[in-house]
Design a protein around this motif. Structure first.
Motif, short mmCIF file in Angstrom:
data_model
loop_
_atom_site.label_atom_id
_atom_site.label_comp_id
_atom_site.label_asym_id
_atom_site.label_seq_id
_atom_site.Cartn_x
_atom_site.Cartn_y
_atom_site.Cartn_z
N GLU A 185 0.81 -1.24 0.00
CA GLU A 185 0.00 0.00 0.00
C GLU A 185 0.83 1.28 0.00
O GLU A 185 0.52 2.23 -0.70
N GLN A 186 1.90 1.28 0.80
CA GLN A 186 2.75 2.47 0.89
C GLN A 186 3.35 2.82 -0.47
O GLN A 186 3.33 3.97 -0.90
N THR A 187 3.86 1.78 -1.16
CA THR A 187 4.50 2.01 -2.45
C THR A 187 3.48 2.46 -3.49
O THR A 187 3.74 3.37 -4.28
N GLU A 188 2.30 1.82 -3.48
CA GLU A 188 1.25 2.23 -4.44
C GLU A 188 0.87 3.69 -4.23
O GLU A 188 0.67 4.43 -5.18
N LYS A 189 0.77 4.07 -2.96
CA LYS A 189 0.40 5.44 -2.64
C LYS A 189 1.49 6.41 -3.13
O LYS A 189 1.20 7.44 -3.73
N LEU A 190 2.74 6.01 -2.92
CA LEU A 190 3.86 6.84 -3.35
C LEU A 190 3.88 6.98 -4.88
O LEU A 190 4.06 8.07 -5.42
N LEU A 191 3.64 5.87 -5.57
CA LEU A 191 3.60 5.92 -7.03
C LEU A 191 2.50 6.86 -7.53
O LEU A 191 2.70 7.63 -8.47
N ASP A 192 1.33 6.78 -6.87
CA ASP A 192 0.23 7.67 -7.24
C ASP A 192 0.61 9.14 -7.05
O ASP A 192 0.28 9.99 -7.86
N GLN A 193 1.32 9.38 -5.93
CA GLN A 193 1.72 10.77 -5.66
C GLN A 193 2.77 11.25 -6.65
O GLN A 193 2.71 12.37 -7.14
N LEU A 194 3.72 10.37 -6.97
CA LEU A 194 4.75 10.74 -7.94
C LEU A 194 4.15 10.97 -9.32
O LEU A 194 4.62 11.82 -10.09
N ALA A 195 3.09 10.21 -9.63
CA ALA A 195 2.46 10.35 -10.95
C ALA A 195 1.89 11.75 -11.17
O ALA A 195 1.83 12.24 -12.29
N LEU A 196 1.50 12.40 -10.07
CA LEU A 196 0.96 13.77 -10.20
C LEU A 196 1.99 14.68 -10.85
O LEU A 196 1.65 15.52 -11.69
N ASP A 197 3.26 14.55 -10.44
CA ASP A 197 4.31 15.38 -11.03
C ASP A 197 5.04 14.68 -12.16
O ASP A 197 5.88 15.28 -12.83
N GLY A 198 4.76 13.40 -12.36
CA GLY A 198 5.40 12.66 -13.44
C GLY A 198 4.44 12.52 -14.61
O GLY A 198 4.26 13.44 -15.40
N LEU A 199 3.76 11.37 -14.64
CA LEU A 199 2.84 11.07 -15.73
C LEU A 199 1.87 12.22 -16.01
O LEU A 199 1.79 12.74 -17.13
N GLN A 200 1.11 12.62 -15.00
CA GLN A 200 0.13 13.70 -15.20
C GLN A 200 0.80 15.02 -15.49
O GLN A 200 0.31 15.82 -16.28
N GLY A 201 1.94 15.25 -14.81
CA GLY A 201 2.68 16.50 -15.02
C GLY A 201 3.07 16.66 -16.48
O GLY A 201 2.89 17.72 -17.07
N TRP A 202 3.60 15.59 -17.10
CA TRP A 202 4.01 15.66 -18.50
C TRP A 202 2.81 15.85 -19.42
O TRP A 202 2.88 16.58 -20.41
N SER A 203 1.72 15.19 -19.08
CA SER A 203 0.51 15.34 -19.90
C SER A 203 -0.02 16.78 -19.85
O SER A 203 -0.39 17.36 -20.87
#
Ligand SMILES: [Zn+2]
Length: 597
Positions: free
Chosen positions: A151-169
């Motif tokens: 759960e911790q890692t999934e949550k971290l990945l979701d948070q990183l995606a905000l500035d990664g995946l979503q950020g790039w989009s």
């Protein structure tokens, strides 16, 4: 005048964004979500009735929450569609997004609980009668949940995606907002320029605008290449963290389909280019050219002294209802209700966003359609298309929420089918040769998009992901891959292509769905197969509705097997659809034979 062209949103939440009913609903959701989160977190498998009942309460309430978020989110989005500068929309949307994030935590938690069960425990649980309607959905959650990290890692990945995946989009959207395409003494936005080079009747104008379009995107291409590289890099790293290097796994999973189905579909597409090439060549000849260029492929063919026949909104409504009725009385009834109860926003007025959509409203058990109706045959078919989506909604909205959650590849089935019914009726109704030619031209151009344009997107994206696994690609690499993908997909039928298509097409930059291409071609061909079947089987209506009701209840292959008796992993089904396009082309060639010098 019979029907109003403005929709009625008051029956959803009275009073617009300031609606007390909307406020109450959001507050109730805000209270319910943490309670269900706690319930889920506390749940443990015990072989007894109370544990099963508790799980039933969790799944029921989670689906209620998701419906509530859909209802409120759709409402706010609709307000924005007709009033694009409304300042109140963004804060309201943000509030709903926050609730959505917490609701997603319930889903992750629930999925993890299901994964943690032994096979025997899981089977005992889902064989409870209460879970029968959502058994497939629970199985799917458990199966896809196996790859989840802690759960911790999934949550971290979701948070990183905000500035990664979503950020790039988001960054892509920022760059696009800055693009201005010069034309004569004006500057055009990307959307305006695209409209012009795709639909201007003057070949010279199309050529100039397209050339400027290319130059503009080329200037931005280093930034856009960075963006595309990092979006894909983020995805590949996330896939790897979840134990796979197969970049097609997720896209296929989203669409509940097998690799063999995708292969069968594309191989039939690849083997059926010849009629479309013949069409493109004839179109070139009619325009006085040897071959078409990229920007000519959408341009209308004009023969004789062609005048477009327009239909008033009321005429369009009567036309659609009448032709739906020939196919399915229930479909006609849904359309009639939508017109009468003002579920459609169609008026041409300032302040509205471009485009069109249907949105389902799970808590009022209805839907709304947004579009701008312009009276052209294209406008009539868009209206029919959205009403097809609406019919799908009305046939499944008594089912549990998860059973309404169909994938993108089958999402376009009911809409494309409705469109086919109306487009065919329009072609048949056409009295003069010129109108018939024009309508067939539009219909086949749509097929070109599905068989060639979308195919090129898929070929590009697949090769790009393959090479991206080895490292970063330069803008020149990307142009090279795109050019060869387009040449292959268009069977070398054009003089010029769009090597910067990877930069100018937003679909490659979506953060939520990778490979946002093959589901289009799938949906198009799938609905053609259903349409062909409908014409050969009496009383097809009941079968059709049963199929729609199973769209989120089994894999795509099972859906086709059960309701159409066909095997999607074999070419036969796909070939039938390709044959029907070849028939349209043959008619077009026959009708235009006399126009050649
Ligand atoms: Zn659609």
């Amino acid at each position: 005048m019979t029907y109003s062209e403005q929709w009625d949103l008051e029956t959803i939440f009275k009073g617009g964004l300031a609606s007390p009913a909307l406020e109450n609903r959001l507050q109730a959701l805000g209270q319910q979500i943490p309670v269900v989160l706690k319930m889920t977190s506390d749940w443990q498998f015990v072989f007894d009735e109370p544990a099963f009942e508790q799980m039933q309460a969790i799944t029921t309430q989670l689906q209620q929450i998701e419906s509530g978020l859909k209802q409120t989110g759709s409402f706010v989005n609709m307000i924005q569609s007709v009033d694009e500068r409304n300042q109140q929309v963004a804060p309201m949307m943000d509030r709903i997004n926050q609730l959505q994030n917490t609701a997603r935590q319930i889903d992750v938690l629930l999925t993890k609980k299901l994964v943690a069960l032994t096979t025997e425990q899981f089977e005992t649980l889902v064989s409870q009668p209460a879970f029968a309607p959502i058994q497939f959905n629970l199985r799917e959650k458990r199966q896809q949940g196996v790859d989840l990290l802690d759960e911790q890692t999934e949550k971290l990945l979701d948070q990183l995606a905000l500035d990664g995946l979503q950020g790039w989009s988001d960054h892509y959207d920022t760059i696009v907002a800055e693009t201005q395409i010069p034309y004569l003494d004006q500057t055009l936005s990307a959307g305006q320029a695209q409209n012009k080079f795709e639909s201007d009747p003057d070949s010279k104008v199309r050529e100039v605008v397209f050339k400027n379009w290319q130059q503009t995107w080329d200037r931005f291409s280093p930034m856009l290449a960075d963006t595309l590289n990092h979006l894909a890099g983020f995805r590949l790293t996330t896939y790897q963290a979840h134990g796979t290097t197969d970049f097609m796994k997720k896209p296929l999973e989203y669409n509940r389909m097998k690799p063999a189905t995708l292969d069968a579909m594309w191989s039939v597409v690849s083997q059926n280019k010849a009629p479309l090439v013949a069409f493109l060549n004839r179109k070139a000849a009619l325009m006085g050219k040897k071959q078409l260029a990229w920007q000519d492929t959408w341009a209308p063919v004009v023969v004789d002294d062609f005048q477009m026949t327009k239909k008033s909104y009321d005429e369009a409504a009567e036309f659609i209802i009448a032709h739906f009725r020939d196919f399915s009385p229930k479909m006609a009834a849904v359309a009639q209700t939508a017109f009468e109860k003002r579920w459609i926003e169609a008026e041409d007025r300032p302040g509205k966003q471009p485009g069109g959509y249907m949105t389902d409203l799970p808590e009022t058990n209805d839907f709304r359609i947004f579009m701008t109706y312009d009276g052209t045959p294209g406008g009539v078919s868009t209206l029919a298309h959205e009403l097809g989506h609406g019919f799908h909604t009305m046939m499944i909205n008594q089912l549990p929420g998860w059973r309404q959650d169909y994938a993108m590849n089958v999402a376009e089935t009911a809409s494309t089918l409705a469109e086919l019914i109306v487009v065919d009726a329009t072609v048949n109704e056409a009295q003069d040769r010129a109108t018939k030619i024009n309508l067939l031209d539009q219909k086949i151009t749509n097929a070109i998009d599905m068989f060639m344009n979308i195919h090129a997107r898929y070929l590009f994206e697949h090769r790009f992901y393959e090479m991206r696994q080895q490292g970063l690609l330069t803008p020149d690499d990307l142009k090279g891959i795109m050019l060869s993908a387009q040449k292959e997909a268009y069977a070398d039928a054009l003089t010029d292509y769009d090597p910067l298509f990877w930069a100018d097409k937003q679909h490659f930059f979506f953060d939520d769905v990778p490979f946002y291409n093959f589901p289009y071609t799938f949906g198009y061909l799938f609905s053609m197969g259903i349409y062909a079947k409908a014409q050969s089987v009496p009383h097809f209506e009941a079968d059709y509705i049963a199929l729609l009701q199973d769209t989120a209840n089994m894999s795509t292959e099972e859906l086709a097997q059960k309701h159409l008796g066909v095997d999607l992993t074999q070419p036969a089904f796909w070939q039938a659809a390709a044959d029907s396009i070849a028939k349209d082309v043959a008619l077009f060639l026959e009708l235009t034979a006399t126009d050649l010098d």
